[in-house]
Design an enzyme around this catalytic site. Structure first.
Site, PDB file in Angstrom:
ATOM      1  N   PRO A 228       1.305   4.733  -2.468  1.00 32.05           N
ATOM      2  CG  PRO A 228       1.074   3.371  -0.931  1.00 32.05           C
ATOM      3  CD  PRO A 228       0.819   2.850  -2.234  1.00 32.05           C
ATOM      4  CG  ASP A 402       4.978   1.132  -4.787  1.00 28.17           C
ATOM      5  OD1 ASP A 402       4.368   1.150  -3.353  1.00 28.17           O
ATOM      6  OD2 ASP A 402       4.556   0.536  -5.482  1.00 28.17           O
ATOM      7  CG  HIS A 403       5.133   3.606   2.620  1.00 30.54           C
ATOM      8  ND1 HIS A 403       6.132   2.284   3.077  1.00 30.54           N
ATOM      9  CD2 HIS A 403       5.305   4.077   3.717  1.00 30.54           C
ATOM     10  CE1 HIS A 403       5.981   2.444   4.514  1.00 30.54           C
ATOM     11  NE2 HIS A 403       5.996   3.910   5.288  1.00 30.54           N
ATOM     12  NE  ARG A 404       1.298  -0.345  -4.095  1.00 28.03           N
ATOM     13  CZ  ARG A 404       1.280  -0.118  -5.360  1.00 28.03           C
ATOM     14  NH1 ARG A 404      -0.266  -0.578  -4.878  1.00 28.03           N
ATOM     15  NH2 ARG A 404       2.046   0.899  -6.437  1.00 28.03           N
TER      16      ARG A 404
END
Length: 430
Positions: A228, A402-404
């Site tokens: 994401p 990387d939004h994780r």
């Protein structure tokens, strides 16, 4: 005694490669360290050196061969004093014979089932016949019924050759039954599509994909499908950095070093990552890998595709060292001569398209990294300088995160620190 020369593993991830070019021929004498072949891996084209001394008795794999598995014998080397003409290619190992099963009491045999008839390759899906537009047009002209043909194209699709080889006769298929181009089959996997629709009537040529291009396609598809992305953009004033660069280049003339803007941006990103370590990470499922060093992967365009040589520990080395390393790595990258350790790894990436006049873009994250910085062109723009409207050299920089692994606030902090370092660049010299 003859020696089998086997396909080497030139990188930790290599399972197969392309034997791009032989640099020796049968009858040539080689010694340890001599270059024997050029092998294309999933990342680069690399030279393969001889380990033993002897004469090339037989070449078993022709140059240009794809998909050669690691460990496959590619040539035979005759030892000293051995008759080259007597050397034979290795025979495939015979599979061990299965032990005969012990005889058991036989049960009454059921009546034999009627053998299944081989099915013709289906050309239709439901009521719709899979056929290329060109095949449809030829079929209509020749009066060939498409539904009666077995397609030889991908997924049973009828192509030009199938129609031309069919017998004429019957009623031409009405145009109303033709499916519009928009209804063409869509590949089920972008990474390795089973078939791709295109109009065969348009003049075209097919170019075989290199292993590097295949890897780029696979990794970028993986990145966009599984990571994401969050994008954060800042405008950065470059005038102070450009002035410092000019001063430093004057002082470095005697050493033959000329700093580029990109060299200084690599340093700025590395220092920013060391100050905001929450962005210098890798998402690993149930854990987060936190790096204590900033190794910057730098995107370099080569004739065979994009590759990212790495400047190790860029926050703690000088600008002159970054510049020298980058020039050497970029040159060897374009020649396909990088070693695996020079492009594998890295904790974050930078991609600069400013030299092409690109104002701003969003880069795709290079897994397993958690961020990449996309740099646009520096250009003169109206800008507020000291609370007054003026003209300044400004570039747009976009961080993809990387939004994780990285929260938006942490990504924003990294971009803020990067902007401050570029606009007050003496901090890059500390």
């Amino acid at each position: 005694m003859s020696i089998e020369i086997k396909m080497p593993a030139l990188s930790p991830t290599m399972e197969e490669g392309t034997l791009a070019k032989w640099l020796v021929k049968e009858g040539d004498t080689v010694k340890a360290g001599d270059l024997m072949a050029e092998i294309e891996t999933d990342k680069a084209t690399m030279e393969f050196e001889a380990v033993d001394e002897g004469t090339i008795a037989k070449i078993l794999v022709a140059e240009g061969t794809d998909g050669v598995k690691v460990g496959t014998a590619i040539a035979i080397l005759a030892g000293e004093g051995e008759d080259v003409s007597a050397v034979e290619a290795p025979k495939a190992a015979e599979a061990p014979k299965a032990e005969a099963p012990k005889e058991e009491p036989k049960a009454p045999a059921p009546a034999p089932a009627e053998p299944a008839k081989p099915a013709a390759a289906p050309a239709a899906s439901g009521d719709r016949v899979k056929a290329s537009p060109l095949a449809r047009r030829i079929a209509a002209e020749k009066g060939v019924e498409l539904s009666a043909l077995a397609g030889s194209g991908p997924n049973g699709r009828i192509v030009k050759a199938d129609v031309e080889g069919a017998k004429t006769g019957g009623t031409p298929a009405p145009k109303a039954t033709e499916a519009p181009a928009a209804a063409a089959a869509v590949p089920t996997s972008a990474a390795a599509p089973a078939s791709v629709w295109y109009d065969e009537s348009i003049p075209h040529e097919e170019e075989k994909l290199s292993n590097i291009r295949k890897t780029i396609a696979r990794r970028l598809t993986e990145a966009k499908q599984t990571i994401p992305h969050i994008y954060l953009t800042v405008d950065v004033q470059l005038d102070a950095l450009l002035k410092l660069r000019g001063q430093l280049n004057k002082s470095l003339e005697g050493r033959g070093v000329k700093l580029s803007v990109n060299d200084m941006l690599i340093k700025a990103l590395a220092v920013a990552l060391s100050q905001v370590p929450k962005c210098n990470v890798t998402y690993a499922g149930d854990k987060l890998i936190k790096y204590s060093r900033a190794d910057i992967s730098v995107a370099v365009s080569t004739p065979t595709g994009l590759i990212t040589p790495i400047i190790r520990d860029a926050a703690n080395i000088g600008l002159a060292s970054i510049s020298t390393q980058m020039k050497e790595l970029a040159e060897r990258a374009k020649e396909g001569k990088l070693k695996p350790e020079e492009y594998q790894g890295g904790t974050a990436s930078i991609s600069n398209m400013g030299m092409f006049g690109i104002k701003q873009f969003d880069a795709v994250i290079n897994p397993p990294q958690a961020m990449i910085l996309a740099v646009g062109a520096g250009e003169k723009r109206p800008y507020i300088v000291d609370d007054a409207l003026g003209v300044a050299t400004v570039m747009s920089a976009t961080g993809s995160f990387d939004h994780r692994a990285v929260d938006g606030a942490d990504g924003a902090e990294l971009m803020k620190v990067f902007k401050a370092l570029v606009e007050s660049p003496f901090g890059l010299l500390a």
